[in-house]
Design a protein around this motif. Structure first.
Motif, PDB file in Angstrom:
ATOM      1  N   VAL A  42      21.089  48.194 -18.255  1.00  0.00           N
ATOM      2  CA  VAL A  42      20.506  47.412 -19.351  1.00  0.00           C
ATOM      3  C   VAL A  42      20.595  45.913 -19.047  1.00  0.00           C
ATOM      4  O   VAL A  42      19.630  45.168 -19.240  1.00  0.00           O
ATOM      5  N   ALA A  43      21.733  45.466 -18.545  1.00  0.00           N
ATOM      6  CA  ALA A  43      21.886  44.045 -18.203  1.00  0.00           C
ATOM      7  C   ALA A  43      20.985  43.664 -17.031  1.00  0.00           C
ATOM      8  O   ALA A  43      20.403  42.573 -17.014  1.00  0.00           O
ATOM      9  N   GLY A  44      20.837  44.557 -16.058  1.00  0.00           N
ATOM     10  CA  GLY A  44      19.947  44.281 -14.925  1.00  0.00           C
ATOM     11  C   GLY A  44      18.501  44.154 -15.361  1.00  0.00           C
ATOM     12  O   GLY A  44      17.761  43.288 -14.878  1.00  0.00           O
ATOM     13  N   MET A  45      18.084  45.007 -16.272  1.00  0.00           N
ATOM     14  CA  MET A  45      16.710  44.920 -16.776  1.00  0.00           C
ATOM     15  C   MET A  45      16.481  43.614 -17.528  1.00  0.00           C
ATOM     16  O   MET A  45      15.398  43.037 -17.473  1.00  0.00           O
ATOM     17  N   GLN A  46      17.506  43.161 -18.231  1.00  0.00           N
ATOM     18  CA  GLN A  46      17.384  41.930 -19.001  1.00  0.00           C
ATOM     19  C   GLN A  46      17.051  40.742 -18.096  1.00  0.00           C
ATOM     20  O   GLN A  46      16.346  39.837 -18.506  1.00  0.00           O
ATOM     21  N   VAL A  47      17.535  40.774 -16.876  1.00  0.00           N
ATOM     22  CA  VAL A  47      17.305  39.668 -15.954  1.00  0.00           C
ATOM     23  C   VAL A  47      15.828  39.498 -15.617  1.00  0.00           C
ATOM     24  O   VAL A  47      15.319  38.388 -15.555  1.00  0.00           O
ATOM     25  N   TRP A  48      15.105  40.596 -15.398  1.00  0.00           N
ATOM     26  CA  TRP A  48      13.724  40.475 -14.923  1.00  0.00           C
ATOM     27  C   TRP A  48      12.660  40.784 -15.962  1.00  0.00           C
ATOM     28  O   TRP A  48      11.487  40.490 -15.744  1.00  0.00           O
ATOM     29  N   ILE A  49      13.015  41.354 -17.112  1.00  0.00           N
ATOM     30  CA  ILE A  49      11.984  41.763 -18.075  1.00  0.00           C
ATOM     31  C   ILE A  49      11.278  40.565 -18.706  1.00  0.00           C
ATOM     32  O   ILE A  49      10.055  40.592 -18.909  1.00  0.00           O
ATOM     33  N   THR A  50      11.994  39.516 -19.017  1.00  0.00           N
ATOM     34  CA  THR A  50      11.359  38.355 -19.655  1.00  0.00           C
ATOM     35  C   THR A  50      10.356  37.677 -18.733  1.00  0.00           C
ATOM     36  O   THR A  50       9.202  37.472 -19.131  1.00  0.00           O
ATOM     37  N   PRO A  51      10.707  37.334 -17.486  1.00  0.00           N
ATOM     38  CA  PRO A  51       9.689  36.736 -16.616  1.00  0.00           C
ATOM     39  C   PRO A  51       8.518  37.682 -16.343  1.00  0.00           C
ATOM     40  O   PRO A  51       7.366  37.248 -16.267  1.00  0.00           O
ATOM     41  N   PHE A  52       8.802  38.972 -16.231  1.00  0.00           N
ATOM     42  CA  PHE A  52       7.741  39.937 -15.947  1.00  0.00           C
ATOM     43  C   PHE A  52       6.722  40.012 -17.084  1.00  0.00           C
ATOM     44  O   PHE A  52       5.512  40.000 -16.846  1.00  0.00           O
ATOM     45  N   LEU A  53       7.212  40.057 -18.313  1.00  0.00           N
ATOM     46  CA  LEU A  53       6.297  40.193 -19.450  1.00  0.00           C
ATOM     47  C   LEU A  53       5.706  38.871 -19.920  1.00  0.00           C
ATOM     48  O   LEU A  53       4.729  38.864 -20.664  1.00  0.00           O
TER      49      LEU A  53
END
Length: 112
Positions: A42-53
């Motif tokens: 969950v923490a790893g996804m948080q790192v890249w989800i904002t720039p991706f979306l």
């Protein structure tokens, strides 16, 4: 100034002396490991989800991304643990090791 007597009253030493008993419980060890992996992902996804979306083709506002991801990231792990526990209890809980392993395998395959 007797060092062994001082160690006996030390709360840290008392806690460390209980580690073997706690870590000899496989349900505790495996549950703690699974929770650690879950929150690591969950923490790893948080790192890249904002720039991706926030970039094309999605181009969503950062506030929307943070709200939606925050809601999902905070509720999904808890709901998954509760539902997994309820399903496991329905099929015999931890008393039937084979059922526990079978259910874990099904959840693992569904998760992949």
């Amino acid at each position: 100034d007797d060092p062994p007597a001082q160690r006996k009253g030390n709360p840290l030493v008392q806690a460390l002396e209980q580690f073997p008993a706690v870590f000899s419980q496989p349900v505790f060890v495996l549950s703690s490991g699974v929770l650690s992996v879950l929150y690591f992902v969950v923490a790893g996804m948080q790192v890249w989800i904002t720039p991706f979306l926030s970039h094309p083709p999605f181009s969503e506002p950062v506030a929307t991304i943070v709200f939606i991801y925050g809601t999902i990231a905070s509720s999904a792990p808890a709901l998954g643990l509760v539902m997994g526990g309820l399903i496991l209890d329905r099929y015999g809980g931890y008393k039937d090791v084979k059922a526990t392993v079978d259910i874990a395998m099904v959840f693992g395959l569904v998760g992949v």
